[in-house]
Every structure is written in C-alpha cells, then in structure tokens.
Write an enzyme that holds these catalytic residues in place. Sequence first.
Site, short mmCIF file in Angstrom:
data_model
loop_
_atom_site.label_atom_id
_atom_site.label_comp_id
_atom_site.label_asym_id
_atom_site.label_seq_id
_atom_site.Cartn_x
_atom_site.Cartn_y
_atom_site.Cartn_z
N HIS A 1 0.62 -1.03 -0.26
CA HIS A 1 0.11 -0.11 -0.39
C HIS A 1 0.52 1.66 0.21
CE1 HIS A 1 -3.56 2.53 1.63
NE2 HIS A 1 -2.92 3.12 1.58
N GLU A 2 1.75 1.74 0.80
CA GLU A 2 2.62 2.63 1.12
C GLU A 2 3.65 2.40 -0.51
OE1 GLU A 2 2.53 4.71 3.36
OE2 GLU A 2 0.48 3.88 4.17
N HIS B 1 1.20 4.05 -2.63
CA HIS B 1 1.21 5.79 -3.19
C HIS B 1 2.60 6.35 -3.87
CE1 HIS B 1 -1.63 6.40 -0.68
NE2 HIS B 1 -1.89 5.82 0.66
N GLU C 1 -6.60 6.89 -1.19
CA GLU C 1 -6.14 5.89 -0.88
C GLU C 1 -6.43 4.22 -1.45
OE1 GLU C 1 -4.93 4.93 1.88
OE2 GLU C 1 -4.39 6.79 2.18
ZN LIG Z 1 -2.23 5.23 2.59
#
Ligand SMILES: [Zn+2]
Length: 263
Positions: free
Chosen positions: A127-128, A131, A191
């Site tokens: 997830h990071e 981003h 997100e």
């Molecule tokens: Zn996030």
Amino acid sequence: MFRRFAWVLCALAAMLLMACAHAAYTNRSQLLLISEGQETALGLQSAQDVLKKEKESHDQFQTERVKRIGWRIAAAANKPEYKWEFHVIEKDNTVNAFCLPGGKVFVYTGILNLTTSNDELAAVMGHEIAHALLRHGGERMSVALMTQMGGQAASIALGTAVSPAASQVFGQAYGIGSQVGVLLPHSRAQESEADEVGMILAAKAGYEPAGALKLWRKMDAYAKSKGQNAPGWMSTHPTTEDRIAAIQAKMGPIRAKYYQAAR
Ligand SMILES: [Zn+2]
C-alpha cells in the site's frame, strides 16, 4: 498591470499543459506540477532527515523480515531507477509506515507488532509503495503549490533544481518537520488506488491478497479501540466499511490474475 496578468495566465496555462499526467496502473488523470526527478530528490533528502531523527531497530529478525518482503515487492514494482532501502524504526507506540519517492521505505515497530503474518505486512508495504509509485506525494504537492503559492508556483514547477520553496511544500505534503513521517491525509481516490495497486504488488510478489482484508479489519478494530485519537497510520488512513467492501470485491480478481501466476 494587464501585461503582467497575461504573463501569469500564460505561465499557468503552460504549467497545466505540462502537468496533465496519468497514474500508472489505473490511468486516473493527475495534476503534477513537479517532475518525478524533483520528487525523488526531495524524497532522498527527507529520508536522510528521518534517519537522523529516528532510531533504527536492532531487532535483526524483524529487520530481515521487512527487507525480504520489501525486496520482493520492489521486484514486482519494476522501478529500476528507485534506490530501494527498507528501514525499521524503533517506536512501539507509532502505528505507521511510509515510502518516500525514490524508494526509501520506513516501517515503525508499532505497526510491525500488529501484523502477525507476512501477508499482512506485505499489504502494509504494498500500500505504501503504491502511494510512491503512483506519485501521490507529487500530486498533493502540486495541489498545495497551486492553492498556496499561486504565481510563485511557476518558478518552482518550471525550474529543474529543487528550490527551498519546493522543499518546504514537500515537507508540508509529508508532514515532515513537525512530526517525522506522518503523512497528511491522502484523498479518497488516492487511498482506494493505493489499496488496489498495493494488493496487485503484494500478489505479484507472492503474498496472499487476503492479507489486505485481515489487515484493514484489524486496523479498523484498533482505530475504534483508540477512539478519535488514533495515532499515525490510522489518522491518515480512514478505515470504513465501504473501503473494506471495496478491498473484498477486488481481492478475487487480483488473486486469480496475479497471485496464482506468481506461485
Ligand atoms: Zn494510504
């Protein structure tokens, strides 16, 4: 006066023409006023600041675990220009993790202790890293530049060097300075994009995508137990029933397409 105004308009129009980009994987339109090179330079600078201010963990087992998972996700990300590094920061009360542009990944022991399986940790890191790959920091910086600095933005965006003003906005976008490593909230679109691409990366790296579902349910319960004062990751990552449902809906197709192929 009018001439000056016309110049500013022309500069803004040129910037917007240059600034129209599309996110990797999802093709969503993005406003990007800074180059990826500038963003990476700022990321590397910030990584040094983080390492100066924070204490790295001496837990060899956990550090090796984060590195092993990180390198597998990095291979799936296929971003050879990134200079990947994976650090574990010793702070049990900080439930946080982030990846700076350029590939410097930081995982705090607070979130590490919550992830019982490698699949869950891969979900956090995927997830990071998503981003960063999707340039969400650059996007937030661009919005900040447009709204806060107006005309001055032109000189920052059109220049190639990293100016002190750009560095300051980067710090604001990442919340670096006041609280190291705590990101300002991402937008809802960013997100859900990071959720999807993070699951793809983790699955390509050989981690079961259901780890994401377990992770977010756990985060949701943890945030609820802490009430409004949820620290770090939770305050920047609102967990809702909708989000968990969206992850659940994407999980099956991602497992079929990427996880099974990786095994
Ligand atoms: Zn996030």
